[in-house]
Write a protein that holds these residues in place. Structure first.
Motif, PDB file in Angstrom:
ATOM      1  N   GLU A  17      46.504 -32.629  22.204  1.00  0.00           N
ATOM      2  CA  GLU A  17      45.433 -32.713  23.187  1.00  0.00           C
ATOM      3  C   GLU A  17      45.035 -31.336  23.692  1.00  0.00           C
ATOM      4  N   LEU A  18      46.011 -30.487  24.005  1.00  0.00           N
ATOM      5  CA  LEU A  18      45.718 -29.158  24.509  1.00  0.00           C
ATOM      6  C   LEU A  18      45.146 -28.269  23.421  1.00  0.00           C
ATOM      7  N   GLY A  19      45.614 -28.439  22.202  1.00  0.00           N
ATOM      8  CA  GLY A  19      45.132 -27.619  21.099  1.00  0.00           C
ATOM      9  C   GLY A  19      43.689 -27.887  20.748  1.00  0.00           C
ATOM     10  N   HIS A  20      43.214 -29.069  20.989  1.00  0.00           N
ATOM     11  CA  HIS A  20      41.835 -29.420  20.643  1.00  0.00           C
ATOM     12  C   HIS A  20      41.002 -29.729  21.878  1.00  0.00           C
ATOM     13  N   ALA A  21      41.440 -29.209  23.007  1.00  0.00           N
ATOM     14  CA  ALA A  21      40.732 -29.505  24.251  1.00  0.00           C
ATOM     15  C   ALA A  21      39.332 -28.893  24.226  1.00  0.00           C
ATOM     16  N   ARG A  22      38.368 -29.684  24.602  1.00  0.00           N
ATOM     17  CA  ARG A  22      36.996 -29.207  24.740  1.00  0.00           C
ATOM     18  C   ARG A  22      36.567 -29.513  26.158  1.00  0.00           C
ATOM     19  N   ASN A  23      35.754 -28.660  26.682  1.00  0.00           N
ATOM     20  CA  ASN A  23      35.258 -28.903  28.025  1.00  0.00           C
ATOM     21  C   ASN A  23      34.302 -30.092  28.008  1.00  0.00           C
ATOM     22  N   ASN A  24      34.317 -30.830  29.086  1.00  0.00           N
ATOM     23  CA  ASN A  24      33.490 -32.020  29.204  1.00  0.00           C
ATOM     24  C   ASN A  24      32.163 -31.701  29.893  1.00  0.00           C
ATOM     25  N   PHE A  76      25.292 -12.737  40.185  1.00  0.00           N
ATOM     26  CA  PHE A  76      25.473 -14.115  39.739  1.00  0.00           C
ATOM     27  C   PHE A  76      25.357 -15.012  40.955  1.00  0.00           C
ATOM     28  N   ASP A  77      24.377 -15.917  40.944  1.00  0.00           N
ATOM     29  CA  ASP A  77      24.138 -16.831  42.057  1.00  0.00           C
ATOM     30  C   ASP A  77      24.263 -18.277  41.609  1.00  0.00           C
ATOM     31  N   LEU A  78      24.756 -19.114  42.509  1.00  0.00           N
ATOM     32  CA  LEU A  78      24.746 -20.566  42.331  1.00  0.00           C
ATOM     33  C   LEU A  78      23.752 -21.133  43.332  1.00  0.00           C
ATOM     34  N   PHE A  79      23.149 -22.266  42.991  1.00  0.00           N
ATOM     35  CA  PHE A  79      22.220 -22.920  43.894  1.00  0.00           C
ATOM     36  C   PHE A  79      22.863 -24.191  44.433  1.00  0.00           C
ATOM     37  N   LYS A  80      22.817 -24.333  45.740  1.00  0.00           N
ATOM     38  CA  LYS A  80      23.359 -25.525  46.391  1.00  0.00           C
ATOM     39  C   LYS A  80      22.391 -26.688  46.216  1.00  0.00           C
ATOM     40  N   LYS A  81      22.819 -27.885  46.637  1.00  0.00           N
ATOM     41  CA  LYS A  81      21.961 -29.065  46.509  1.00  0.00           C
ATOM     42  C   LYS A  81      20.634 -28.911  47.233  1.00  0.00           C
ATOM     43  N   ASP A  82      20.627 -28.181  48.358  1.00  0.00           N
ATOM     44  CA  ASP A  82      19.386 -27.977  49.102  1.00  0.00           C
ATOM     45  C   ASP A  82      18.576 -26.792  48.554  1.00  0.00           C
ATOM     46  N   ASP A 143      33.198 -24.552  25.150  1.00  0.00           N
ATOM     47  CA  ASP A 143      34.650 -24.488  24.957  1.00  0.00           C
ATOM     48  C   ASP A 143      35.196 -23.065  25.077  1.00  0.00           C
ATOM     49  N   GLU A 144      34.329 -22.068  25.198  1.00  0.00           N
ATOM     50  CA  GLU A 144      34.776 -20.698  25.397  1.00  0.00           C
ATOM     51  C   GLU A 144      34.819 -20.309  26.879  1.00  0.00           C
ATOM     52  N   TYR A 145      34.478 -21.233  27.740  1.00  0.00           N
ATOM     53  CA  TYR A 145      34.462 -20.987  29.170  1.00  0.00           C
ATOM     54  C   TYR A 145      35.550 -21.813  29.832  1.00  0.00           C
ATOM     55  N   PRO A 146      35.915 -21.470  31.059  1.00  0.00           N
ATOM     56  CA  PRO A 146      37.011 -22.172  31.728  1.00  0.00           C
ATOM     57  C   PRO A 146      36.727 -23.660  31.930  1.00  0.00           C
ATOM     58  N   PRO A 147      37.770 -24.479  31.883  1.00  0.00           N
ATOM     59  CA  PRO A 147      37.590 -25.907  32.183  1.00  0.00           C
ATOM     60  C   PRO A 147      37.454 -26.110  33.692  1.00  0.00           C
ATOM     61  N   ASN A 148      36.971 -27.253  34.077  1.00  0.00           N
ATOM     62  CA  ASN A 148      36.921 -27.675  35.477  1.00  0.00           C
ATOM     63  C   ASN A 148      36.077 -26.779  36.376  1.00  0.00           C
ATOM     64  N   VAL A 149      35.037 -26.193  35.855  1.00  0.00           N
ATOM     65  CA  VAL A 149      34.124 -25.458  36.720  1.00  0.00           C
ATOM     66  C   VAL A 149      33.152 -26.457  37.331  1.00  0.00           C
ATOM     67  N   PRO A 150      32.663 -26.181  38.519  1.00  0.00           N
ATOM     68  CA  PRO A 150      31.800 -27.176  39.169  1.00  0.00           C
ATOM     69  C   PRO A 150      30.425 -27.272  38.519  1.00  0.00           C
ATOM     70  N   VAL A 177      26.187 -28.990  33.287  1.00  0.00           N
ATOM     71  CA  VAL A 177      26.080 -30.430  33.507  1.00  0.00           C
ATOM     72  C   VAL A 177      27.239 -31.125  32.816  1.00  0.00           C
ATOM     73  N   TYR A 178      27.938 -31.969  33.575  1.00  0.00           N
ATOM     74  CA  TYR A 178      29.063 -32.712  33.012  1.00  0.00           C
ATOM     75  C   TYR A 178      28.570 -33.916  32.236  1.00  0.00           C
TER      76      TYR A 178
END
Length: 180
Positions: A17-24, A76-82, A143-150, A177-178
């Motif tokens: 599972e860890l060897g073939h983990a892909r980000n969702n 680097f900026d993120l945009f909030k829901k508003d 899959d080249e970026y960290p898992p569990n990013v918002p 987008v998840y």
């Protein structure tokens, strides 16, 4: 004996599972723009977004003069829901050292190894006058970026400077987008 077999089986499944983990999640790029702020320094500059989902980008430029030194300033900026902007990072670095770091073994090694295959950028300075430099169809892979990013909309604004004078501006806008 059963416990030992069960433990071995569990470890084997976990490794698979860890060897073939892909980000969702998927990286979507909505916008790519580049602009020569000082056209006298650049003969040609083009940026192309070929595909938005699993983005493919290309770019090319030719300088009118050899650059022995340049700086990179990125925000680097993120945009909030508003839709308000939240600055996450502001980076200022020596562009020549950045180019040479792509050829070292670092935390972004997997990403840089693939990027090097898609470009003919030099491994440091000088960046030569009159030579066509290209990024040919570079694909962003989640899959080249960290898992569990918002999940978020983001923007990266980059300025390339020489002697404190901006000569190029690059804008990347996208979202993460998840898959549900």
């Amino acid at each position: 004996m059963f416990v030992r077999v069960a433990l071995c089986f569990f470890i084997l499944i976990l490794r698979l599972e860890l060897g073939h983990a892909r980000n969702n999640y998927e990286i979507i790029m909505n916008n790519l723009k580049c602009r020569a702020v000082k056209p006298s320094a650049i003969t040609e500059m083009t940026c192309i977004l070929h595909r938005k989902r699993i983005p493919i980008v290309a770019g090319r430029f030719i300088l009118n003069e050899t650059f022995h030194q340049f700086d990179i300033h990125s925000e680097f900026d993120l945009f909030k829901k508003d839709n308000t902007r939240m600055n996450v990072a502001e980076l200022k670095m020596d562009g020549c050292k950045y180019l040479s770091s792509m050829y070292e073994n670092n935390i972004l090694g997997k990403l840089f190894r693939r990027f090097r295959k898609a470009t003919n950028l030099p491994s440091g300075c000088p960046i030569l006058k009159g030579k066509l430099y290209e990024i040919r169809n570079y694909t962003f892979r989640s899959d080249e970026y960290p898992p569990n990013v918002p999940q978020a909309k983001w923007q990266v604004r980059t300025r390339l400077l020489r002697r404190e004078e901006v000569f190029v501006e690059i804008l990347l806008e996208g979202e993460l987008v998840y898959n549900t």
